[in-house]
Design a protein around this motif. Structure first.
Motif, PDB file in Angstrom:
ATOM      1  N   ALA A 102       0.823  -1.221   0.000  1.00 43.15           N
ATOM      2  CA  ALA A 102       0.000   0.000   0.000  1.00 43.15           C
ATOM      3  C   ALA A 102       0.850   1.262   0.000  1.00 43.15           C
ATOM      4  N   GLU A 103       2.026   1.157   0.584  1.00 46.44           N
ATOM      5  CA  GLU A 103       2.881   2.335   0.724  1.00 46.44           C
ATOM      6  C   GLU A 103       3.474   2.791  -0.613  1.00 46.44           C
ATOM      7  N   GLN A 104       3.495   1.908  -1.599  1.00 48.52           N
ATOM      8  CA  GLN A 104       4.085   2.235  -2.904  1.00 48.52           C
ATOM      9  C   GLN A 104       3.136   1.755  -4.001  1.00 48.52           C
ATOM     10  N   MET A 105       2.181   2.586  -4.361  1.00 46.54           N
ATOM     11  CA  MET A 105       1.166   2.212  -5.345  1.00 46.54           C
ATOM     12  C   MET A 105       1.563   2.650  -6.757  1.00 46.54           C
ATOM     13  N   ASP A 109      -2.525   9.483 -10.100  1.00 47.87           N
ATOM     14  CA  ASP A 109      -3.347  10.264  -9.177  1.00 47.87           C
ATOM     15  C   ASP A 109      -4.808  10.224  -9.634  1.00 47.87           C
ATOM     16  N   GLN A 129       2.110   6.332   5.492  1.00 49.67           N
ATOM     17  CA  GLN A 129       2.495   6.344   4.084  1.00 49.67           C
ATOM     18  C   GLN A 129       1.432   5.657   3.221  1.00 49.67           C
ATOM     19  N   GLY A 130       0.865   4.593   3.766  1.00 48.67           N
ATOM     20  CA  GLY A 130      -0.210   3.897   3.059  1.00 48.67           C
ATOM     21  C   GLY A 130      -1.418   4.797   2.839  1.00 48.67           C
ATOM     22  N   ASN A 132      -1.393   8.055   2.816  1.00 50.01           N
ATOM     23  CA  ASN A 132      -1.000   9.093   1.859  1.00 50.01           C
ATOM     24  C   ASN A 132      -1.214   8.600   0.422  1.00 50.01           C
ATOM     25  N   SER A 133      -0.894   7.334   0.200  1.00 50.01           N
ATOM     26  CA  SER A 133      -1.116   6.732  -1.121  1.00 50.01           C
ATOM     27  C   SER A 133      -2.602   6.654  -1.444  1.00 50.01           C
ATOM     28  N   ARG A 136      -3.813  10.036  -2.510  1.00 50.95           N
ATOM     29  CA  ARG A 136      -3.297  10.420  -3.832  1.00 50.95           C
ATOM     30  C   ARG A 136      -4.068   9.760  -4.977  1.00 50.95           C
ATOM     31  N   VAL A 137      -4.363   8.476  -4.854  1.00 53.47           N
ATOM     32  CA  VAL A 137      -4.971   7.757  -5.985  1.00 53.47           C
ATOM     33  C   VAL A 137      -6.496   7.859  -6.017  1.00 53.47           C
ATOM     34  N   SER A 206      -3.306  12.613   6.404  1.00 57.45           N
ATOM     35  CA  SER A 206      -3.167  12.398   4.962  1.00 57.45           C
ATOM     36  C   SER A 206      -4.055  13.333   4.146  1.00 57.45           C
TER      37      SER A 206
END
Length: 228
Positions: A102-105, A109, A129-130, A132-133, A136-137, A206
């Motif tokens: 989840a932290e790096q999707m 956006d 961080q998850g 935040n992702s 963003r998406v 977030s």
């Protein structure tokens, strides 16, 4: 520590994937299906939704979402074995699943109207961080729906719950799956998570502002719906 947790969790779920569905339904007395259905209904999913199911496991949320008319679904999980089972159960969305954390999707956006994560947030190696992702998406007005265990507030029920969670669940889960440590990790992670993690605060950090919280089954499960 974050990398260590990431791979520890992946190894656990890769190992128990074959018995995961059976044990989920058995150990929750089948109520887990009701939790997912209620949470998705509260999220307002429909035929126009574009759903990202994070920590999708074997696809139970995706299958339930399909019943609400959702056609566009992406399943995401770090466990290869879980995704393989997801493919077999949800053949109508083959090719739309992604092995990731989840932290790096790997998504653009504003790509989704909805994100779901059922009983997976406590396994993130960096929850902030998850989230935040997630923010963003998600499209503007999009919703993140989190279903997660918690410790009940009622002292008597909490005592019974802890006994079941710490004594009975690991024994049954370990016997059937062949991996007792996986079903020891579950209650330990829930109790630690409940004490240390403030999901509302992290979601607000977030950027999420409209946040609703619902408690199911005497408060042992919470559903949090955060709107962008």
């Amino acid at each position: 520590m974050s990398t260590e947790k990431k791979h520890k969790v992946k190894n656990i779920f890769d190992d128990i994937s074959g018995k995961y569905d059976l044990l989920n339904h058995l150990l929750s007395f089948g109520i887990d299906k009701r939790w997912r259905k209620k949470a998705l209904k509260l999220s307002g999913l429909n035929k126009d939704s574009v759903l990202l199911d994070v920590a999708c496991g074997t696809g139970d949320v995706a299958i339930e979402a399909k019943k609400f008319g959702v056609e566009k679904i992406v399943g995401a999980d770090f466990s290869h074995n879980m995704l393989s089972l997801f493919n077999k159960k949800s053949k109508w969305i083959i090719g739309n699943n992604v092995q990731m954390v989840a932290e790096q999707m790997p998504f653009k956006d504003n790509a989704f109207t909805n994100i779901t994560v059922a009983f997976g947030v406590r396994n993130f190696y960096d929850i902030q961080q998850g989230f935040n992702s997630f923010y963003r998406v998600l499209k503007q007005g999009g919703k993140a729906t989190i279903i997660e265990f918690k410790m009940p507030k009622n002292k008597l029920f909490a005592a019974l719950y802890k006994f079941y969670f710490k004594r009975i669940l690991p024994t049954i889960g370990g016997f059937i799956s062949g991996n007792k440590s996986a079903y020891t990790y579950l209650p330990e992670s829930v109790e630690e998570f409940d004490v240390k993690v403030d999901l509302i605060k992290l979601l607000q950090n977030s950027g999420f502002r409209k946040i609703e919280v619902y408690n199911f089954t005497f408060g042992i499960v919470q559903t949090i719906i955060a709107e962008k």
